[in-house]
Design a protein around this motif. Structure first.
Motif, PDB file in Angstrom:
ATOM      1  N   SER A  59     -14.042  -7.118  42.800  1.00 19.89           N
ATOM      2  CA  SER A  59     -12.848  -7.128  41.951  1.00 19.89           C
ATOM      3  C   SER A  59     -11.627  -6.580  42.671  1.00 19.89           C
ATOM      4  CB  SER A  59     -13.093  -6.363  40.650  1.00 19.89           C
ATOM      5  OG  SER A  59     -13.335  -5.004  40.909  1.00 19.89           O
ATOM      6  N   HIS A  60     -11.820  -5.659  43.623  1.00 23.66           N
ATOM      7  CA  HIS A  60     -10.677  -5.111  44.357  1.00 23.66           C
ATOM      8  C   HIS A  60     -10.324  -5.955  45.574  1.00 23.66           C
ATOM      9  CE1 HIS A  60     -10.592  -1.625  41.803  1.00 23.66           C
ATOM     10  NE2 HIS A  60     -11.892  -1.518  41.944  1.00 23.66           N
ATOM     11  N   VAL A  61     -11.257  -6.808  46.014  1.00 31.13           N
ATOM     12  CA  VAL A  61     -11.009  -7.684  47.148  1.00 31.13           C
ATOM     13  C   VAL A  61     -10.334  -8.968  46.675  1.00 31.13           C
ATOM     14  CG1 VAL A  61     -12.114  -9.039  48.981  1.00 31.13           C
ATOM     15  CG2 VAL A  61     -12.935  -6.736  48.447  1.00 31.13           C
ATOM     16  N   ILE A  62     -10.715  -9.439  45.504  1.00 30.46           N
ATOM     17  CA  ILE A  62     -10.188 -10.696  44.972  1.00 30.46           C
ATOM     18  C   ILE A  62      -8.669 -10.630  44.852  1.00 30.46           C
ATOM     19  CG2 ILE A  62     -10.116 -12.186  42.930  1.00 30.46           C
ATOM     20  CD1 ILE A  62     -13.078 -11.457  42.489  1.00 30.46           C
ATOM     21  N   VAL A  63      -8.184  -9.584  44.241  1.00 29.63           N
ATOM     22  CA  VAL A  63      -6.735  -9.403  44.096  1.00 29.63           C
ATOM     23  C   VAL A  63      -6.453  -7.912  43.980  1.00 29.63           C
ATOM     24  CG1 VAL A  63      -6.727  -9.628  41.574  1.00 29.63           C
ATOM     25  CG2 VAL A  63      -4.674 -10.186  42.846  1.00 29.63           C
ATOM     26  N   ASP A  64      -5.396  -7.498  44.586  1.00 31.60           N
ATOM     27  CA  ASP A  64      -4.973  -6.102  44.495  1.00 31.60           C
ATOM     28  C   ASP A  64      -4.472  -5.863  43.072  1.00 31.60           C
ATOM     29  OD1 ASP A  64      -3.607  -3.690  44.569  1.00 31.60           O
ATOM     30  OD2 ASP A  64      -2.626  -4.102  46.471  1.00 31.60           O
ATOM     31  N   GLU A  65      -4.996  -4.841  42.418  1.00 32.82           N
ATOM     32  CA  GLU A  65      -4.596  -4.581  41.028  1.00 32.82           C
ATOM     33  C   GLU A  65      -3.105  -4.341  40.899  1.00 32.82           C
ATOM     34  OE1 GLU A  65      -6.570  -0.759  42.607  1.00 32.82           O
ATOM     35  OE2 GLU A  65      -7.286  -2.800  42.349  1.00 32.82           O
ATOM     36  N   VAL A 114       4.433  -1.901  30.821  1.00 33.43           N
ATOM     37  CA  VAL A 114       3.124  -2.024  31.457  1.00 33.43           C
ATOM     38  C   VAL A 114       3.011  -0.953  32.535  1.00 33.43           C
ATOM     39  CG1 VAL A 114       1.588  -3.530  32.776  1.00 33.43           C
ATOM     40  CG2 VAL A 114       3.106  -4.510  31.026  1.00 33.43           C
ATOM     41  N   GLU A 115       1.974  -0.111  32.420  1.00 35.52           N
ATOM     42  CA  GLU A 115       1.775   0.971  33.371  1.00 35.52           C
ATOM     43  C   GLU A 115       0.327   1.005  33.846  1.00 35.52           C
ATOM     44  OE1 GLU A 115       3.474   4.804  32.177  1.00 35.52           O
ATOM     45  OE2 GLU A 115       4.412   3.741  30.519  1.00 35.52           O
ATOM     46  N   SER A 150       2.110  -6.041  38.837  1.00 31.97           N
ATOM     47  CA  SER A 150       3.459  -6.513  39.154  1.00 31.97           C
ATOM     48  C   SER A 150       3.722  -7.887  38.540  1.00 31.97           C
ATOM     49  CB  SER A 150       3.643  -6.558  40.668  1.00 31.97           C
ATOM     50  OG  SER A 150       4.914  -7.048  40.996  1.00 31.97           O
ATOM     51  N   SER A 151       2.751  -8.795  38.641  1.00 32.30           N
ATOM     52  CA  SER A 151       2.892 -10.134  38.050  1.00 32.30           C
ATOM     53  C   SER A 151       3.026 -10.048  36.535  1.00 32.30           C
ATOM     54  CB  SER A 151       1.686 -11.005  38.403  1.00 32.30           C
ATOM     55  OG  SER A 151       1.622 -11.229  39.778  1.00 32.30           O
ATOM     56  N   LEU A 152       2.231  -9.172  35.923  1.00 27.65           N
ATOM     57  CA  LEU A 152       2.309  -9.000  34.477  1.00 27.65           C
ATOM     58  C   LEU A 152       3.667  -8.452  34.063  1.00 27.65           C
ATOM     59  CD1 LEU A 152       0.938  -9.111  31.710  1.00 27.65           C
ATOM     60  CD2 LEU A 152      -0.091  -6.875  32.211  1.00 27.65           C
ATOM     61  N   ARG A 153       4.163  -7.470  34.793  1.00 32.76           N
ATOM     62  CA  ARG A 153       5.494  -6.904  34.494  1.00 32.76           C
ATOM     63  C   ARG A 153       6.587  -7.963  34.608  1.00 32.76           C
ATOM     64  NH1 ARG A 153       4.642  -1.441  37.993  1.00 32.76           N
ATOM     65  NH2 ARG A 153       3.703  -0.164  36.349  1.00 32.76           N
ATOM     66  N   LYS A 154       6.507  -8.781  35.660  1.00 31.59           N
ATOM     67  CA  LYS A 154       7.513  -9.834  35.855  1.00 31.59           C
ATOM     68  C   LYS A 154       7.507 -10.820  34.690  1.00 31.59           C
ATOM     69  CE  LYS A 154       7.547  -9.663  40.873  1.00 31.59           C
ATOM     70  NZ  LYS A 154       7.066 -10.268  42.114  1.00 31.59           N
ATOM     71  N   GLN A 155       6.312 -11.219  34.245  1.00 31.63           N
ATOM     72  CA  GLN A 155       6.223 -12.171  33.139  1.00 31.63           C
ATOM     73  C   GLN A 155       6.717 -11.547  31.836  1.00 31.63           C
ATOM     74  OE1 GLN A 155       5.796 -15.228  33.659  1.00 31.63           O
ATOM     75  NE2 GLN A 155       5.585 -16.018  31.598  1.00 31.63           N
ATOM     76  N   VAL A 156       6.434 -10.281  31.621  1.00 29.78           N
ATOM     77  CA  VAL A 156       6.932  -9.572  30.435  1.00 29.78           C
ATOM     78  C   VAL A 156       8.459  -9.558  30.456  1.00 29.78           C
ATOM     79  CG1 VAL A 156       7.120  -7.263  29.407  1.00 29.78           C
ATOM     80  CG2 VAL A 156       4.870  -8.167  30.021  1.00 29.78           C
ATOM     81  N   GLU A 157       9.022  -9.333  31.629  1.00 30.68           N
ATOM     82  CA  GLU A 157      10.484  -9.322  31.769  1.00 30.68           C
ATOM     83  C   GLU A 157      11.071 -10.715  31.521  1.00 30.68           C
ATOM     84  OE1 GLU A 157      13.560  -8.639  35.406  1.00 30.68           O
ATOM     85  OE2 GLU A 157      11.975  -7.125  35.174  1.00 30.68           O
ATOM     86  N   VAL A 164      -1.476 -14.193  34.224  1.00 32.68           N
ATOM     87  CA  VAL A 164      -1.139 -13.126  33.288  1.00 32.68           C
ATOM     88  C   VAL A 164      -0.914 -13.655  31.870  1.00 32.68           C
ATOM     89  CG1 VAL A 164      -0.229 -11.602  35.061  1.00 32.68           C
ATOM     90  CG2 VAL A 164       1.309 -13.202  33.906  1.00 32.68           C
ATOM     91  N   ASN A 165      -0.782 -14.969  31.727  1.00 26.56           N
ATOM     92  CA  ASN A 165      -0.580 -15.546  30.397  1.00 26.56           C
ATOM     93  C   ASN A 165      -1.776 -15.296  29.484  1.00 26.56           C
ATOM     94  OD1 ASN A 165       2.024 -16.552  30.936  1.00 26.56           O
ATOM     95  ND2 ASN A 165       1.127 -18.273  32.029  1.00 26.56           N
TER      96      ASN A 165
END
Length: 129
Positions: free
Chosen positions: A33-39, A59-60, A44-51, A112-113
Motif C-alpha cells: 500500500s505504501h509502494v503503490i502510491v505515496d499517501e 483534509v488533513e 494532495s490529490s484529494l485536497r486539489k479536487q476538494v478545492e 479521489v472521486n
C-alpha cells in the motif's frame, strides 16, 4: 456534522494503531500500500479536487497513529483509512458510518472521486439522522 465554522474536517489515516499490532509484520499492514502510491500524493490529490469543487472540507493527515478517540477529540468529522489498515484501525467510539475505507484500485490510481462520493454520502446520512 460540521463544526462551528461550517467546515467538515476529514482525517486521512495512513499509519497503523500500534495498540492493535501484534507482531512487527502487522505494523507494516500491507507493505504494497505504501509502494503503490505515496499517501501524501493521494492526500494532495484529494485536497486539489476538494478545492476545484469548492467544497467546505479540510483534509488533513492523521498524526495519532490511528487512534479514533484522539481523532474525535481533535474535531474531525470523517475518517478515511487507506488500504491495508482496515484491520489495524482502532475505531473505538467513532461513528462507523463516518469511516471510509479506501479500496486498493481507487487509492492506487488516485481516483479521489470515490472518496469524495463516500464523504458526501456520510455527510448526507449524518444530516438526516
Amino acid at each position: 456534522m460540521k463544526n462551528s465554522s461550517n467546515i467538515t474536517r476529514i482525517c486521512v489515516v495512513c499509519s497503523p494503531s500500534f495498540s492493535r499490532c501484534f507482531n512487527p509484520f502487522m505494523i507494516q499492514s500491507n507493505a504494497l500500500s505504501h509502494v503503490i502510491v505515496d499517501e501524501n500524493e493521494y492526500i494532495s490529490s484529494l485536497r486539489k479536487q476538494v478545492e476545484i469543487l469548492v467544497l467546505q472540507w479540510l483534509v488533513e493527515r492523521d498524526n495519532t497513529y490511528a487512534d479514533a478517540t484522539e481523532i474525535k477529540d481533535q474535531g474531525f468529522d470523517i475518517i478515511i483509512v487507506i488500504p491495508g489498515l482496515k484491520l489495524l484501525f482502532a475505531r473505538r467510539e467513532f461513528d462507523k458510518r463516518k469511516i471510509i475505507h479506501l479500496d486498493y484500485f481507487s487509492y492506487a490510481t488516485q481516483n479521489v472521486n470515490v472518496a469524495i462520493s463516500k464523504i458526501k454520502e456520510a455527510i448526507d446520512e449524518s444530516e438526516t439522522s
